[in-house]
Enzyme design. Structure first.
Site, short mmCIF file in Angstrom:
data_model
loop_
_atom_site.label_atom_id
_atom_site.label_comp_id
_atom_site.label_asym_id
_atom_site.label_seq_id
_atom_site.Cartn_x
_atom_site.Cartn_y
_atom_site.Cartn_z
N SER A 8 -13.08 -13.87 -25.46
CA SER A 8 -14.13 -12.88 -25.63
C SER A 8 -14.59 -12.83 -27.09
O SER A 8 -14.89 -13.88 -27.67
CB SER A 8 -13.61 -11.53 -25.13
OG SER A 8 -14.66 -10.73 -24.70
N LYS A 41 -15.29 -16.13 -29.66
CA LYS A 41 -16.33 -16.42 -30.66
C LYS A 41 -15.62 -16.73 -31.98
O LYS A 41 -15.98 -17.66 -32.71
CB LYS A 41 -17.24 -15.20 -30.86
CG LYS A 41 -17.83 -14.58 -29.58
CD LYS A 41 -18.72 -13.37 -29.89
CE LYS A 41 -18.77 -12.27 -28.84
NZ LYS A 41 -19.28 -12.54 -27.54
N TRP A 57 -22.14 -11.74 -17.58
CA TRP A 57 -22.49 -11.17 -18.89
C TRP A 57 -22.37 -12.23 -20.00
O TRP A 57 -23.16 -12.25 -20.94
CB TRP A 57 -21.54 -10.00 -19.14
CG TRP A 57 -21.70 -9.23 -20.38
CD1 TRP A 57 -20.75 -9.04 -21.35
CD2 TRP A 57 -22.83 -8.47 -20.80
NE1 TRP A 57 -21.24 -8.24 -22.34
CE2 TRP A 57 -22.52 -7.87 -22.03
CE3 TRP A 57 -24.10 -8.27 -20.25
CZ2 TRP A 57 -23.43 -7.08 -22.73
CZ3 TRP A 57 -25.00 -7.47 -20.93
CH2 TRP A 57 -24.65 -6.89 -22.16
N HIS A 85 -13.93 -11.67 -16.24
CA HIS A 85 -13.78 -11.85 -17.69
C HIS A 85 -12.32 -11.57 -18.05
O HIS A 85 -11.88 -10.41 -18.01
CB HIS A 85 -14.72 -10.84 -18.36
CG HIS A 85 -14.78 -10.94 -19.84
ND1 HIS A 85 -15.40 -11.97 -20.50
CD2 HIS A 85 -14.30 -10.11 -20.81
CE1 HIS A 85 -15.32 -11.76 -21.80
NE2 HIS A 85 -14.65 -10.65 -22.02
C1 GCU Z 1 -18.37 -6.97 -24.95
C2 GCU Z 1 -19.37 -7.83 -25.69
C3 GCU Z 1 -19.01 -9.30 -25.60
C4 GCU Z 1 -17.59 -9.52 -26.07
C5 GCU Z 1 -16.65 -8.55 -25.36
C6 GCU Z 1 -15.24 -8.50 -25.97
O1 GCU Z 1 -18.40 -7.22 -23.59
O2 GCU Z 1 -20.63 -7.56 -25.15
O3 GCU Z 1 -19.87 -10.08 -26.40
O4 GCU Z 1 -17.20 -10.84 -25.87
O5 GCU Z 1 -17.11 -7.22 -25.48
O6 GCU Z 1 -14.97 -9.07 -26.98
O7 GCU Z 1 -14.43 -7.82 -25.39
#
Ligand code: GCU
Length: 427
Positions: A262, A266, A353, A403
């Site tokens: 998540s 990144k 998402w 997710h």
């Molecule tokens: C949210 C956000 C995502 C991210 C995620 C997380 O859903 O919109 O971009 O990856 O949080 O890091 O938990």
């Protein structure tokens, strides 16, 4: 505000209406060509990528997306704060290492938790990743020191509310995502750091994190437009962990895979892009700002992410709210920054998402860079059906489900690492 890691964002109804999940409504777009230099000339060979274009792309990411991070602090020191050679019922050695960024024990620091498989020939290859809940959350091992940092309020396994201080109840709450036994049984070490050691995961977190302590926060109110955001700070911590691994004879620092889920996916991509010491880069459900092609505007968009998480990226990134096509990079170039090293991108069917197709396409469009560098890249044109891993030097799968990070994902990462580290222990 209670943010649930991995939950479906955004919360507001207006934002929800703006989100596109319809493939037919993905706008037409042209991706920047990773092999065309800023001056319009084409990268002719591997040397030109290595010597010129790679730094250009990195620089574009620094300027427009993640911001610029400082290097290794000169006075940094390491201290082994605990070591148990018979942890987890004798299966592993558990070490905890404090990294004092300025050398001062009361200054900014992080704690690395490391499990090393007993009986394996040293030095061992390793996976490293940041965790969301504190090192003590990745396993119920009572020997892990409880984090004293700010914690996201949440729920313990018994359903009771855990507040922003770690308690015994927090132990093992993230264990599902960290199959320590499986990783050790395959002969790998696992190292992890609580991301809150670097910067707590909320908009004001930087005030007590390393960006204020080490960065250019100045009066603590303003950052330069291209100064590091929280993702830059988290990625920086992974490189400091790598600095430590290079000093630890038990760990093979040349065979370290950086992995994250998540926002921390990144982060893993950005850490791997900047720091070529990471031998493998793994993005688990990283989505927008990670492995997903942002020009598709499918699921989360730049506007949404910059609004919900204004602290993650550099200030310049906000210029691209609603202007995806003006961004000089897209996710295929972030994936390509791992080249020629192996990179793995994983999606999940119910994680629309994060735009699974956009994540696949980033791999596909990174492929020409791998090929130029003499690697076999992704090697498929079509997105594979769920639960069918594909790829060679670029790996990809889309797991059935939500997710999350599951054992299925880890099995693919272990097999991928086995292949690329020349190990033959896949079951
Ligand atoms: C949210 C956000 C995502 C991210 C995620 C997380 O859903 O919109 O971009 O990856 O949080 O890091 O938990």
């Amino acid at each position: 505000m209670l943010l649930l890691a991995g939950s479906v964002w955004p919360a507001s109804a207006a934002d929800q209406r703006a989100v596109n999940y319809d493939e037919a409504k993905v706008p037409a777009y042209t991706l920047p060509d990773p092999l065309v230099m800023n001056d319009g000339t084409t990268v002719a060979d591997a040397a030109a990528w290595r010597e010129k274009r790679r730094s250009e792309v990195l620089e574009l990411y620094r300027t427009h997306v993640f911001g610029r991070s400082p290097g290794r602090p000169a006075g940094m020191t390491f201290k082994i704060t605990s070591c148990d050679r018979q942890a987890l019922g004798g299966k592993a050695m558990r070490k905890e290492v404090a990294v004092f960024f300025t050398g001062k024990q009361d200054g900014p620091s992080m704690s690395i938790l490391i499990y090393l498989p007993n009986g394996a020939a040293k030095p061992v290859p390793a996976f490293v990743g940041l965790n969301f809940g504190g090192n003590h959350a990745i396993n119920s091992d009572p020997g892990i020191t409880l984090s004293t940092r700010w914690m996201r309020p949440g729920r313990a396994k018994d359903g009771s509310v855990v507040d922003n201080r770690a308690t015994e109840k927090g132990r093992g709450t993230e264990a599902r995502r960290w199959p320590v036994d499986m990783i050790l049984a395959r002969g790998y070490a696992l190292a992890t750091i609580y991301y809150g050691d670097l910067e707590p995961g909320h908009a004001e977190g930087w005030k007590t994190g390393i960006r204020a302590a080490l960065g250019d926060a100045g009066a603590n109110t303003q950052f330069a437009p291209d100064a590091w955001g929280a993702i830059g700070a988290w990625a920086w911590g992974l490189s400091r962990a790598m600095d430590y691994f290079e000093t630890d004879g038990d760990i093979d620092a040349k065979r370290v895979a950086v992995m994250g889920h998540s926002r921390l996916g990144k982060t893993a991509l950005w850490a791997g892009a900047q720091d070529e010491r990471f031998a493998i880069v793994i993005s688990n459900n990283s989505g927008e700002g990670g492995a997903a092609i942002t020009r598709r505007c499918f699921g989360e968009t730049i506007t949404i992410i910059n609004t919900a998480f204004p602290h993650w990226f550099c200030a310049n990134f906000k210029k691209y709210n609603g202007r995806e096509n003006d961004l000089p990079v897209d996710a295929h170039m972030l994936v390509a920054l791992a080249a020629p090293r192996p990179v793995y991108v994983a999606s999940a069917t119910e994680d629309q998402w994060a735009d699974p197709r956009g994540e696949f396409l980033a791999c596909k469009h990174a492929d020409p860079v791998y090929r130029l560098l003499g690697k076999d890249g992704l090697g498929v044109e079509q997105m594979p059906p769920p639960d069918q891993p594909v790829g060679k030097t670029i790996g990809y799968h889309c797991r059935t489900g939500k997710h999350d990070v599951t054992d299925y994902d880890w099995r693919q990462y272990l097999a991928f690492a086995d292949r690329h580290f020349g190990r033959n222990n896949s079951p």
